[in-house]
Design a protein around this motif. Structure first.
Motif, PDB file in Angstrom:
ATOM      1  N   PRO A   1      -3.180-107.319   3.895  1.00 41.23           N
ATOM      2  CA  PRO A   1      -3.829-106.626   5.013  1.00 41.23           C
ATOM      3  C   PRO A   1      -3.546-107.239   6.384  1.00 41.23           C
ATOM      4  CG  PRO A   1      -5.438-107.968   3.837  1.00 41.23           C
ATOM      5  CD  PRO A   1      -4.165-108.057   3.048  1.00 41.23           C
ATOM      6  N   GLU A   2      -3.150-108.511   6.447  1.00 41.95           N
ATOM      7  CA  GLU A   2      -2.989-109.168   7.752  1.00 41.95           C
ATOM      8  C   GLU A   2      -1.954-108.497   8.661  1.00 41.95           C
ATOM      9  OE1 GLU A   2      -3.345-110.740   4.943  1.00 41.95           O
ATOM     10  OE2 GLU A   2      -5.248-111.788   5.283  1.00 41.95           O
ATOM     11  N   PRO A   3      -0.777-108.083   8.141  1.00 39.92           N
ATOM     12  CA  PRO A   3       0.186-107.428   9.028  1.00 39.92           C
ATOM     13  C   PRO A   3      -0.355-106.174   9.699  1.00 39.92           C
ATOM     14  CG  PRO A   3       1.265-108.116   7.004  1.00 39.92           C
ATOM     15  CD  PRO A   3      -0.194-108.344   6.803  1.00 39.92           C
ATOM     16  N   ARG A   4      -1.257-105.467   9.033  1.00 46.98           N
ATOM     17  CA  ARG A   4      -1.857-104.272   9.647  1.00 46.98           C
ATOM     18  C   ARG A   4      -2.639-104.644  10.897  1.00 46.98           C
ATOM     19  NH1 ARG A   4      -6.582-100.635   6.674  1.00 46.98           N
ATOM     20  NH2 ARG A   4      -7.246 -99.468   8.519  1.00 46.98           N
ATOM     21  N   LEU A   5      -3.375-105.751  10.845  1.00 44.80           N
ATOM     22  CA  LEU A   5      -4.139-106.189  12.013  1.00 44.80           C
ATOM     23  C   LEU A   5      -3.213-106.647  13.130  1.00 44.80           C
ATOM     24  CD1 LEU A   5      -6.928-108.235  10.174  1.00 44.80           C
ATOM     25  CD2 LEU A   5      -7.019-105.860  10.964  1.00 44.80           C
ATOM     26  N   MET A   6      -2.119-107.299  12.774  1.00 42.40           N
ATOM     27  CA  MET A   6      -1.159-107.745  13.790  1.00 42.40           C
ATOM     28  C   MET A   6      -0.495-106.548  14.473  1.00 42.40           C
ATOM     29  SD  MET A   6       0.622-110.920  11.741  1.00 42.40           S
ATOM     30  CE  MET A   6       1.788-111.154  13.076  1.00 42.40           C
ATOM     31  N   ARG A   7      -0.155-105.541  13.676  1.00 44.76           N
ATOM     32  CA  ARG A   7       0.459-104.336  14.258  1.00 44.76           C
ATOM     33  C   ARG A   7      -0.511-103.642  15.198  1.00 44.76           C
ATOM     34  NH1 ARG A   7       2.371-103.699   8.796  1.00 44.76           N
ATOM     35  NH2 ARG A   7       0.687-102.211   8.371  1.00 44.76           N
ATOM     36  N   LEU A   8      -1.769-103.620  14.830  1.00 47.43           N
ATOM     37  CA  LEU A   8      -2.766-102.932  15.654  1.00 47.43           C
ATOM     38  C   LEU A   8      -2.878-103.567  17.029  1.00 47.43           C
ATOM     39  CD1 LEU A   8      -4.763-100.595  15.537  1.00 47.43           C
ATOM     40  CD2 LEU A   8      -6.499-102.202  14.728  1.00 47.43           C
ATOM     41  N   LYS A   9      -2.764-104.893  17.114  1.00 49.08           N
ATOM     42  CA  LYS A   9      -2.823-105.566  18.409  1.00 49.08           C
ATOM     43  C   LYS A   9      -1.633-105.163  19.285  1.00 49.08           C
ATOM     44  CE  LYS A   9      -5.362-109.632  16.749  1.00 49.08           C
ATOM     45  NZ  LYS A   9      -5.326-111.102  16.551  1.00 49.08           N
ATOM     46  N   LYS A  10      -0.450-105.070  18.670  1.00 46.67           N
ATOM     47  CA  LYS A  10       0.729-104.659  19.429  1.00 46.67           C
ATOM     48  C   LYS A  10       0.633-103.189  19.841  1.00 46.67           C
ATOM     49  CE  LYS A  10       3.841-107.940  17.147  1.00 46.67           C
ATOM     50  NZ  LYS A  10       5.078-108.085  16.333  1.00 46.67           N
ATOM     51  N   ASP A  11       0.095-102.355  18.937  1.00 44.76           N
ATOM     52  CA  ASP A  11       0.016-100.920  19.216  1.00 44.76           C
ATOM     53  C   ASP A  11      -0.883-100.611  20.403  1.00 44.76           C
ATOM     54  OD1 ASP A  11       1.688-100.483  17.086  1.00 44.76           O
ATOM     55  OD2 ASP A  11       0.086 -99.984  15.675  1.00 44.76           O
ATOM     56  N   SER A  12      -1.858-101.482  20.671  1.00 43.33           N
ATOM     57  CA  SER A  12      -2.803-101.217  21.763  1.00 43.33           C
ATOM     58  C   SER A  12      -2.106-101.130  23.113  1.00 43.33           C
ATOM     59  CB  SER A  12      -3.879-102.300  21.790  1.00 43.33           C
ATOM     60  OG  SER A  12      -3.296-103.570  22.059  1.00 43.33           O
ATOM     61  N   THR A  13      -0.933-101.760  23.234  1.00 41.11           N
ATOM     62  CA  THR A  13      -0.213-101.734  24.511  1.00 41.11           C
ATOM     63  C   THR A  13       1.091-100.954  24.460  1.00 41.11           C
ATOM     64  OG1 THR A  13       0.882-103.833  23.945  1.00 41.11           O
ATOM     65  CG2 THR A  13      -1.174-103.952  25.209  1.00 41.11           C
ATOM     66  N   LYS A  14       1.609-100.693  23.259  1.00 40.60           N
ATOM     67  CA  LYS A  14       2.921-100.058  23.141  1.00 40.60           C
ATOM     68  C   LYS A  14       2.892 -98.642  22.593  1.00 40.60           C
ATOM     69  CE  LYS A  14       5.474-104.402  22.566  1.00 40.60           C
ATOM     70  NZ  LYS A  14       6.459-105.154  21.729  1.00 40.60           N
ATOM     71  N   TRP A  15       1.818 -98.264  21.893  1.00 38.61           N
ATOM     72  CA  TRP A  15       1.804 -96.959  21.230  1.00 38.61           C
ATOM     73  C   TRP A  15       1.049 -95.950  22.106  1.00 38.61           C
ATOM     74  CZ3 TRP A  15       4.447 -95.373  17.041  1.00 38.61           C
ATOM     75  CH2 TRP A  15       4.122 -94.140  16.503  1.00 38.61           C
ATOM     76  N   ALA A  16       1.786 -95.020  22.686  1.00 34.04           N
ATOM     77  CA  ALA A  16       1.180 -93.982  23.533  1.00 34.04           C
ATOM     78  C   ALA A  16       1.919 -92.668  23.265  1.00 34.04           C
ATOM     79  CB  ALA A  16       1.265 -94.360  25.003  1.00 34.04           C
ATOM     80  N   LEU A  17       1.271 -91.764  22.557  1.00 34.00           N
ATOM     81  CA  LEU A  17       1.893 -90.488  22.202  1.00 34.00           C
ATOM     82  C   LEU A  17       1.940 -89.564  23.405  1.00 34.00           C
ATOM     83  CD1 LEU A  17       0.151 -89.899  18.761  1.00 34.00           C
ATOM     84  CD2 LEU A  17       2.544 -90.510  19.124  1.00 34.00           C
ATOM     85  N   GLU A  18       2.992 -88.747  23.453  1.00 32.06           N
ATOM     86  CA  GLU A  18       3.151 -87.766  24.514  1.00 32.06           C
ATOM     87  C   GLU A  18       3.602 -86.447  23.907  1.00 32.06           C
ATOM     88  OE1 GLU A  18       5.933 -89.251  27.323  1.00 32.06           O
ATOM     89  OE2 GLU A  18       4.689 -90.960  27.945  1.00 32.06           O
ATOM     90  N   ILE A  19       3.283 -85.342  24.582  1.00 32.80           N
ATOM     91  CA  ILE A  19       3.721 -84.031  24.118  1.00 32.80           C
ATOM     92  C   ILE A  19       5.248 -83.993  24.139  1.00 32.80           C
ATOM     93  CG2 ILE A  19       3.710 -81.561  24.602  1.00 32.80           C
ATOM     94  CD1 ILE A  19       0.975 -81.855  25.803  1.00 32.80           C
ATOM     95  N   GLY A  20       5.833 -83.607  23.030  1.00 37.32           N
ATOM     96  CA  GLY A  20       7.285 -83.582  22.918  1.00 37.32           C
ATOM     97  C   GLY A  20       7.846 -84.808  22.229  1.00 37.32           C
ATOM     98  N   GLY A  21       7.020 -85.865  22.064  1.00 38.03           N
ATOM     99  CA  GLY A  21       7.451 -87.063  21.367  1.00 38.03           C
ATOM    100  C   GLY A  21       8.223 -88.026  22.255  1.00 38.03           C
ATOM    101  N   ARG A  22       8.382 -89.241  21.771  1.00 39.59           N
ATOM    102  CA  ARG A  22       9.114 -90.286  22.489  1.00 39.59           C
ATOM    103  C   ARG A  22      10.079 -90.965  21.528  1.00 39.59           C
ATOM    104  NH1 ARG A  22       4.820 -94.210  25.080  1.00 39.59           N
ATOM    105  NH2 ARG A  22       6.714 -95.487  25.154  1.00 39.59           N
ATOM    106  N   THR A  23      11.361 -91.015  21.917  1.00 37.73           N
ATOM    107  CA  THR A  23      12.378 -91.617  21.067  1.00 37.73           C
ATOM    108  C   THR A  23      12.135 -93.108  20.868  1.00 37.73           C
ATOM    109  OG1 THR A  23      13.975 -90.014  21.915  1.00 37.73           O
ATOM    110  CG2 THR A  23      14.853 -91.918  20.748  1.00 37.73           C
ATOM    111  N   ASP A  24      11.648 -93.790  21.906  1.00 37.69           N
ATOM    112  CA  ASP A  24      11.443 -95.226  21.786  1.00 37.69           C
ATOM    113  C   ASP A  24      10.356 -95.562  20.773  1.00 37.69           C
ATOM    114  OD1 ASP A  24       9.679 -93.977  23.643  1.00 37.69           O
ATOM    115  OD2 ASP A  24       9.016 -95.951  24.319  1.00 37.69           O
TER     116      ASP A  24
END
Length: 392
Positions: A237-260
Motif C-alpha cells: 500500500p505504501e506506493p499508493r500513498l507516495m503517488r497520491l502526494k505527487k498527484d496533488s501537484t501534477k494531476w490536473a484533468l482537462e477537457i480533451g485530455g492531456r498527453t503529458d
C-alpha cells in the motif's frame, strides 16, 4: 444511455466517498464552464442530492457559493432554475452575508436582481440544523423517491420546506453498461518484486510496446490454466500513498485530455502493472484502440465481485492487490473517459462503477485527494453527452 450511465456513476462516486463533501471543489469548477448544458446538468444533480439528503452542518459549501450566484443571472433558464434550487442550501450553510459578498463583482443591474433572491433564500431556506432523524417534506406535492442516508441528516423545523427540484432521469442506482465479450489477453510470466514509482527525470518508459508473444509462460499467480492473468503485481500500500502526494501537484484533468498526463501515468504504472496489461494500456500501433479496450476489460473484470474466482486468488489477497493499485485504475479510466469514443467511454464507466462497488464492499472511502483524480472527468463528460442528446 451513456448520459444516464455518467450521472449514475457520479452518484456512485458520491456514495463510495461518503457524501458530496469531497466533490464540491470539482463541481464548483464545472459550474464555471462556458457550456450552459453542463452547468444545468451539474446544478440539477446537486439540487436533487441536497433535496433527498440535505448536507449536514459540518459540510463546507463555500466553493459552490460564487458559481451559484453567477448562475442566477445565466441566460439559460434551466441553469437559473437549478441554481435557485441549490441557493437556499448554500445560504443556510455558509450564511447570507458570505453569499452577498459574492455579488460584489457583478454589475448593479445584476445585483438588484440577485440580492432579492438571496434575501428570499435566507427566509425560506432550510433552518439551522438540530438533532433529530426527521427530514423535510417537499414544498410541492411531488412524488419523492426514498433516499437511504449514509449519515443521519440533521433535522429541520416543520415550517421550513425544502425547495422543489427538477429530478434528472439518471439519478437512480448505478447503471451498468451493456455486457461485452471480454477480449482475451495473452498469458505471460510476471515478476513478484514490487518497485517504487519511477522519478520523472528518468528516461521514457515502455510506451507503445509490442504485444507479448502467446508462447510465453503463464502467470504464477494463476491457480489453474483457466485462471486469467492478474493485471497488477504489487500489493504493497505504501506506493499508493507516495503517488497520491505527487498527484496533488501534477494531476490536473482537462477537457480533451492531456498527453503529458498519459506519459506521467505510464511512469507510475510501469513497475506495478503486468507486462501484458502495460503493453495494452499504452499501445500506439494500428490496433491501439483494440488494445485499450482489452486493457479496460481486464481492469473491469479485476474489480468485479467475481474477481477472486476469475483470477484464481484468495479474497484477502485480491482485496490487497485491488486497493494497492486502485488509484492507477481510476486515473487511466479518467484519461480514456475524456476521449471521443463511445465504446471506450462505456467501458471506462463500467470500470469506475466496479471500482466504487468494490470500495463499498470493503468499506473503503476515497479521500478528497483521491476523488480529484477522476471525478472531474465524470463532470467534464456530462457536457458533450448532454449536447449530443439535444442534437438528436
Amino acid at each position: 444511455m451513456t448520459r444516464s450511465a455518467a450521472l449514475a456513476t457520479l452518484s456512485a462516486m458520491a456514495e463510495a466517498s461518503g457524501g458530496l463533501d469531497s466533490l464540491f471543489p470539482g463541481l464548483a469548477s464545472a459550474c464555471e464552464t462556458t457550456n450552459p448544458v453542463l452547468r444545468a446538468s451539474v446544478l440539477g444533480w446537486v439540487a436533487e442530492k441536497f433535496a433527498a439528503d440535505p448536507p449536514p452542518s459540518t459540510s463546507d459549501l463555500q466553493p459552490l457559493a460564487s458559481p451559484v450566484v453567477h448562475c442566477l443571472e445565466d441566460r439559460n433558464g434551466d441553469v437559473r432554475k437549478a441554481a435557485s434550487a441549490v441557493l437556499p442550501f448554500v445560504v443556510a450553510n455558509t450564511g447570507a452575508d458570505f453569499v452577498m459578498d459574492q455579488t460584489s463583482g457583478l454589475k448593479p443591474a445584476s445585483r438588484s436582481t440577485i440580492i432579492p433572491l438571496i434575501e428570499k433564500a435566507r427566509g425560506t431556506g432550510p433552518s439551522a440544523p438540530a438533532p433529530g432523524p426527521s427530514k423535510p417534506a417537499p414544498a410541492k406535492t411531488t412524488s419523492a423517491t426514498p433516499a437511504k442516508s449514509r449519515v443521519a441528516a440533521p433535522g429541520r423545523s416543520a415550517g421550513s420546506p425544502a425547495p422543489a427540484v427538477p429530478k434528472p432521469a439518471a439519478a437512480a442506482a448505478p447503471v451498468r453498461s451493456l455486457a461485452m465479450k471480454a477480449l482475451s489477453t495473452a498469458p505471460s510470466s510476471r515478476p513478484a518484486v514490487a518497485h517504487e514509482d519511477r522519478p520523472s527525470a528518468l528516461p521514457k518508459p515502455r510506451m507503445g510496446l509490442v504485444r507479448p508473444a502467446s508462447s510465453m509462460s503463464s502467470a504464477p499467480s494463476a491457480s489453474s490454466s483457466s485462471a486469467k492473468v492478474v493485471p497488477y503485481q504489487s500489493d504493497v500500500p505504501e506506493p499508493r500513498l507516495m503517488r497520491l502526494k505527487k498527484d496533488s501537484t501534477k494531476w490536473a484533468l482537462e477537457i480533451g485530455g492531456r498527453t503529458d498526463l498519459t506519459e506521467y501515468l505510464s511512469h507510475q504504472m510501469e513497475h506495478h502493472a503486468s507486462p501484458e496489461l502495460f503493453a495494452q494500456l499504452f499501445s500506439k500501433d494500428h490496433r491501439a484502440e483494440e488494445d485499450h479496450m482489452a486493457a479496460l476489460t481486464t481492469l473491469s473484470e479485476f474489480y468485479d465481485q467475481r474477481a477472486p474466482a476469475m483470477f484464481g486468488m484468495a479474497e484477502e489477497e485480491m482485496r490487497a492487490l485491488q486497493m494497492a493499485n486502485v488509484d492507477l485504475t481510476l486515473k487511466y479510466a479518467a484519461l480514456k473517459l475524456l476521449l471521443n469514443n463511445t465504446q471506450l467511454v462505456n467501458r471506462c464507466l463500467e470500470v469506475i462503477t466496479n471500482v466504487s462497488e468494490a470500495a463499498a464492499r470493503y468499506e473503503e472511502r476515497f479521500s478528497d485527494a483521491e476523488a480529484r483524480l477522476f471525478v472531474p472527468a465524470l463532470v467534464f463528460k456530462v457536457c458533450p453527452l448532454f449536447a449530443a442528446c439535444t442534437d438528436v
